[in-house]
Design a protein around this motif. Structure first.
Motif, short mmCIF file in Angstrom:
data_model
loop_
_atom_site.label_atom_id
_atom_site.label_comp_id
_atom_site.label_asym_id
_atom_site.label_seq_id
_atom_site.Cartn_x
_atom_site.Cartn_y
_atom_site.Cartn_z
N THR A 227 49.86 39.43 43.57
CA THR A 227 50.53 40.67 43.80
C THR A 227 49.39 41.62 44.48
O THR A 227 49.45 42.35 45.22
CB THR A 227 51.20 41.18 42.95
N LEU A 228 48.14 41.58 43.73
CA LEU A 228 46.95 42.41 44.02
C LEU A 228 46.47 42.25 45.47
O LEU A 228 46.04 42.96 46.17
CB LEU A 228 46.05 42.18 42.78
N ARG A 229 46.43 40.95 45.59
CA ARG A 229 45.68 40.38 47.04
C ARG A 229 46.66 40.82 47.96
O ARG A 229 46.38 41.41 49.18
CB ARG A 229 45.85 38.77 47.07
N HIS A 230 47.88 40.86 47.93
CA HIS A 230 48.93 41.38 48.80
C HIS A 230 48.90 42.92 49.14
O HIS A 230 48.57 43.30 50.31
CB HIS A 230 50.49 40.86 48.50
N PHE A 231 48.68 43.56 48.24
CA PHE A 231 48.83 44.95 48.45
C PHE A 231 47.41 45.42 49.08
O PHE A 231 47.25 46.35 49.60
CB PHE A 231 49.34 45.71 47.08
N ARG A 232 46.34 44.74 48.35
CA ARG A 232 45.04 45.06 49.02
C ARG A 232 44.81 44.83 50.38
O ARG A 232 44.48 45.48 51.10
CB ARG A 232 44.05 44.18 47.97
N THR A 233 45.56 43.70 50.92
CA THR A 233 45.45 43.30 52.39
C THR A 233 46.40 44.34 52.81
O THR A 233 45.90 45.00 54.17
CB THR A 233 46.20 42.04 52.73
N GLU A 234 47.38 45.04 52.29
CA GLU A 234 48.41 46.00 52.95
C GLU A 234 47.70 47.40 53.09
O GLU A 234 47.94 48.01 54.20
CB GLU A 234 49.68 46.12 52.03
N ILE A 235 47.13 47.74 52.10
CA ILE A 235 46.49 49.10 52.22
C ILE A 235 44.90 49.05 52.56
O ILE A 235 44.47 50.28 52.92
CB ILE A 235 46.32 49.67 50.98
N GLY A 236 44.40 47.89 52.86
CA GLY A 236 43.01 47.96 53.50
C GLY A 236 42.11 48.14 52.17
O GLY A 236 42.10 48.06 50.95
N PRO A 237 40.60 47.85 52.43
CA PRO A 237 39.69 47.65 51.66
C PRO A 237 39.31 48.68 50.83
O PRO A 237 38.56 48.77 49.89
CB PRO A 237 38.55 46.93 52.56
N TYR A 238 39.31 49.98 51.49
CA TYR A 238 38.71 51.02 51.02
C TYR A 238 39.96 52.10 50.08
O TYR A 238 39.23 52.84 49.31
CB TYR A 238 38.32 52.24 52.09
N ARG A 239 41.19 52.19 50.23
CA ARG A 239 42.07 52.80 49.50
C ARG A 239 41.95 52.29 47.83
O ARG A 239 41.97 50.96 47.79
CB ARG A 239 43.34 52.41 50.17
N PRO A 240 41.83 53.08 47.15
CA PRO A 240 42.08 52.98 45.70
C PRO A 240 43.45 52.05 45.35
O PRO A 240 44.27 52.67 45.64
CB PRO A 240 42.06 54.29 44.72
N LEU A 241 43.39 51.10 44.77
CA LEU A 241 44.58 50.31 44.28
C LEU A 241 44.54 50.07 42.58
O LEU A 241 43.23 49.78 42.26
CB LEU A 241 44.49 48.89 44.94
N VAL A 242 45.44 50.60 41.94
CA VAL A 242 45.67 50.70 40.58
C VAL A 242 46.42 49.93 40.07
O VAL A 242 47.85 49.94 40.14
CB VAL A 242 45.62 52.21 40.16
N LEU A 243 46.17 48.88 38.99
CA LEU A 243 47.06 48.13 38.29
C LEU A 243 47.48 48.79 37.04
O LEU A 243 46.58 49.26 36.19
CB LEU A 243 46.72 46.60 38.10
N VAL A 244 48.85 49.32 36.62
CA VAL A 244 49.08 49.70 35.43
C VAL A 244 49.44 48.80 34.21
O VAL A 244 50.34 47.96 34.69
CB VAL A 244 50.28 50.66 35.53
#
Length: 220
Positions: free
Chosen positions: A88-105
């Motif tokens: 899931t993290l890999r999918h959304f990291r690809t979707e939003i790009g390398p620079y936008r903060p991605l947070v797992l709750v």
């Protein structure tokens, strides 16, 4: 200029209850970002959900009505095999790009056992953590704590991954198991948003006794 964060909150949501919603709202408020709630299709480390994926998604949609920052997402339900958070993290990291903060709750109990998760060492390069307090949760290993340095909301927004926000509230002091027990015993639970309680009784989920009222004292 900081980029807007995206937060992901996964779980069985079997059923979604008030602690899920209050925790997601707290993260959305702290980081000023949307929170996507993703029901697992096949949880890899726990018993399988009693409600179907379609039913759990429908309950999430009802619970999140009128809360635009809380977004039910069926991505994991549409995948094959175990619902590994890493995928899931890999999918959304690809979707939003390398620079936008991605947070797992996650809850503090999950944080304490993160060292047992599938390839957790890959997480710091993919996401931050937002950790919600939970009664009786232990402490993480030194390796896990060191991989995600504790920071402020502003600190998380200033980097794409690798930091940790420890929220002091709300406490995740409800469990879906307890909610299901209440439903089977008395046909209702004050831990449920009213539309979710009505959906459960309409569809007779979780062994709700026949004749249970289709109204609920819970609020969204």
């Amino acid at each position: 200029m900081t980029l807007p964060a995206l937060a992901l909150f996964g779980g069985t949501f079997d059923p979604v209850h008030q602690a899920h919603l209050s925790g997601a709202r707290a993260v959305a408020d702290a980081l000023g970002c949307p929170v996507r709630l993703l029901p697992n299709a096949v949880p890899p480390h726990r018993a399988q959900p009693l409600a179907t994926g379609e039913q759990r998604l429908a309950m999430l949609q009802l619970a999140c009505q009128g809360q635009p920052d809380l977004i039910p997402d069926d991505w994991e339900l549409r995948q094959q095999g175990p619902s590994w958070s890493l995928n899931t993290l890999r999918h959304f990291r690809t979707e939003i790009g390398p620079y936008r903060p991605l947070v797992l709750v996650i809850g503090a109990d999950s944080f304490a056992t993160l060292h047992k998760w599938h390839r957790w060492q890959d997480y710091p390069a993919l996401c931050h953590l937002a950790v919600l307090p939970r009664p009786g949760a232990g402490s993480p290993t030194l390796e896990v704590a060191g991989a995600f340095h504790e920071n402020t909301p502003q600190g998380l927004l200033a980097a794409p991954a690798g930091r940790r926000l420890m929220l002091s509230e709300p406490w995740l002091d409800l469990s879906a198991t307890g909610v299901r027990q209440d439903l089977a015993r008395q046909g209702t639970s004050t831990a449920l948003p009213a539309p979710v309680g009505a959906y459960i009784r309409t569809h007779r989920l979780y062994n709700v006794p026949p004749g249970s009222p289709l109204t609920d004292s819970g609020t969204a």
